[in-house]
Scaffold this active site. Sequence first.
Site, PDB file in Angstrom:
ATOM      1  CD  GLU A  18      -3.121  -0.983   1.886  1.00 27.91           C
ATOM      2  OE1 GLU A  18      -3.391   0.137   2.352  1.00 27.91           O
ATOM      3  OE2 GLU A  18      -3.920  -1.924   1.843  1.00 27.91           O
TER       4      GLU A  18
ATOM      5  CB  CYS B 232       2.390   7.726   2.975  1.00 30.22           C
ATOM      6  SG  CYS B 232       2.666   6.720   4.441  1.00 30.22           S
TER       7      CYS B 232
ATOM      8  CB  CYS C  60       4.406  -4.088  10.544  1.00 33.83           C
ATOM      9  SG  CYS C  60       5.659  -3.271  11.564  1.00 33.83           S
TER      10      CYS C  60
ATOM     11  CB  CYS D  28       2.175  -0.141  17.103  1.00 31.80           C
ATOM     12  SG  CYS D  28       3.928   0.099  16.817  1.00 31.80           S
TER      13      CYS D  28
ATOM     14  CB  CYS E 183      -0.628   0.038  14.011  1.00 23.78           C
ATOM     15  SG  CYS E 183      -0.158  -0.185  12.290  1.00 23.78           S
TER      16      CYS E 183
ATOM     17  N   GLY F  95       4.973  -1.313   7.611  1.00 18.04           N
ATOM     18  CA  GLY F  95       6.280  -1.855   7.967  1.00 18.04           C
ATOM     19  C   GLY F  95       7.159  -0.909   8.752  1.00 18.04           C
ATOM     20  CD  GLU F  96      10.884   0.440  12.422  1.00 22.96           C
ATOM     21  OE1 GLU F  96      10.092   0.974  13.201  1.00 22.96           O
ATOM     22  OE2 GLU F  96      11.822   1.054  11.881  1.00 22.96           O
TER      23      GLU F  96
ATOM     24  CB  SER G 282       8.122   7.349  10.864  1.00 24.75           C
ATOM     25  OG  SER G 282       7.603   7.133  12.148  1.00 24.75           O
TER      26      SER G 282
ATOM     27  CB  SER H  79       6.648   6.044  16.098  1.00 21.81           C
ATOM     28  OG  SER H  79       5.283   5.996  15.989  1.00 21.81           O
ATOM     29  CG  LEU H  80       7.488   9.965  22.417  1.00 23.35           C
ATOM     30  CD1 LEU H  80       8.707   9.215  22.924  1.00 23.35           C
ATOM     31  CD2 LEU H  80       7.631  11.476  22.719  1.00 23.35           C
TER      32      LEU H  80
ATOM     33  CG  ASN I 293      -6.522   8.118  11.560  1.00 25.16           C
ATOM     34  OD1 ASN I 293      -7.275   9.074  11.486  1.00 25.16           O
ATOM     35  ND2 ASN I 293      -5.226   8.209  11.325  1.00 25.16           N
TER      36      ASN I 293
ATOM     37  CB  CYS J  16      -1.539   7.994  10.608  1.00 23.93           C
ATOM     38  SG  CYS J  16       0.192   8.031  10.748  1.00 23.93           S
TER      39      CYS J  16
HETATM   40  S1  SF4 Z   1       2.780   1.701  13.588  1.00 22.89           S
HETATM   41 FE1  SF4 Z   1       4.398   1.219  12.092  1.00 22.89          FE
HETATM   42  S2  SF4 Z   1       5.876   0.046  13.292  1.00 22.89           S
HETATM   43 FE2  SF4 Z   1       3.998   0.018  14.478  1.00 22.89          FE
HETATM   44  S3  SF4 Z   1       2.932  -1.873  13.843  1.00 22.89           S
HETATM   45 FE3  SF4 Z   1       2.169  -0.209  12.526  1.00 22.89          FE
HETATM   46  S4  SF4 Z   1       3.439  -0.283  10.693  1.00 22.89           S
HETATM   47 FE4  SF4 Z   1       4.527  -1.435  12.299  1.00 22.89          FE
END
Ligand code: SF4
Length: 388
Positions: A113, A145, A152, A156, A159, A203-204, A233, A256-257, A334, A377
């Site tokens: 995506e 983006c 991922c 988190c 997410c 993803g990270e 990020s 990403s705090l 979101n 996001c």
């Molecule tokens: S916020 Fe980013 S790092 Fe965290 S699970 Fe989602 S995609 Fe992965």
Amino acid sequence: MTGEENLVQVLDAQMARAAQRVTRPLFGLPLQQLTAAVAELGQKPYRARQLAQALYRDWVENLADVTTWPKKLQIDAESVGFEVNLPRIAQVFTSVDGTERYLISVSGGQTVETVWMPDGDGGVPDEDDEPTMRPPQIYRRATICVSSQIGCAVNCQFCLTAKLGIERNLTAGEIAGQVVAVLKRQGIKVGRDRINLVFMGMGEPFLNYDAFMDAVRLLVTEVHIPESRMTVSTSGILPGIERFGMEAIRPKLALSLNASNNEVRESVMPITRKWPIEQLLAAIKAMPRRPRDRVTFEYVLLGGVNDRIEHADEVIQLLRRANLPGYVNLIVWNPGPGIAYRQPEPEDVDRFQKRLIAGGVATFIRRPRGRDIYAACGQLKKTAGSAA
Ligand code: SF4
């Protein structure tokens, strides 16, 4: 045997032959590797430069479109399996706010995506982001983006992508290819139109470090998008931050705090157990700083979890102690199916921002983009069915 059965057999045989043919993607290779590829065909390095121009500046999709190459060379290259392999946009979802979310086909029949925000996201402004009278056909601050992995592994809790787990890393060509596919669709001229890239999709990036950095170098040196227009990020992968600081070419960094202390952050981002906030801030502080380098601190506001006034005060203390030049980007969470958080109240968002600013922390609120198409996001997940 009926005619129909015969036809099926012929098609099966053709498919089996096609499957056996090893394809060698060219899009994504740096000039040095393109030079090695053309040398294999008995060609001089200037043919590699012509190919790089065709791939990264003209955005060709087939070797037959490399017009600076003679037909024979195009055929020779194809005969040994070379192909362009630029990722293609397979599906488009358009938001009422103009945001577009794409499913982009990559190898293995998978999709990834990517999001186009024609008007930016209202987060940290660029240094030269003064209001100007630009011709309407030129985007003032379009942002793409970009994803770095399919799924991922970071988990988190807020997410939607986390729900997928990790499927696989993207290659450098698949990461840079998302950008080129979108630029091509939007008719963007690099150098004329201002484009920002944010590596904040699925993803990270620091868990796919080498491919991500290869893609960045390609986008800077061959596609000619300046690194100052890119932000990556991270959820806080300490070894990645340390390596990143040593790179000669690197985007701006966003952390990403999402919490003001380790306890809350652990509940929201379990990765905090491995690398607590203080270690991350220390690593960022140790990075060699370039002129005008600013760190962005992304802070997703979750109603009742991290949006209280005492959390704002803790963030102020945290950033004062860290003594880093930077900004906070507040992101109103979101909602996504199956995630049990609630959105913060508008007055709490407002209060949080005002408190940070009063505490001397520059703070912006990122506008949610493309919420109706799951492009905002933390919402990227292959939601083709639900969004359609
Ligand atoms: S916020 Fe980013 S790092 Fe965290 S699970 Fe989602 S995609 Fe992965």
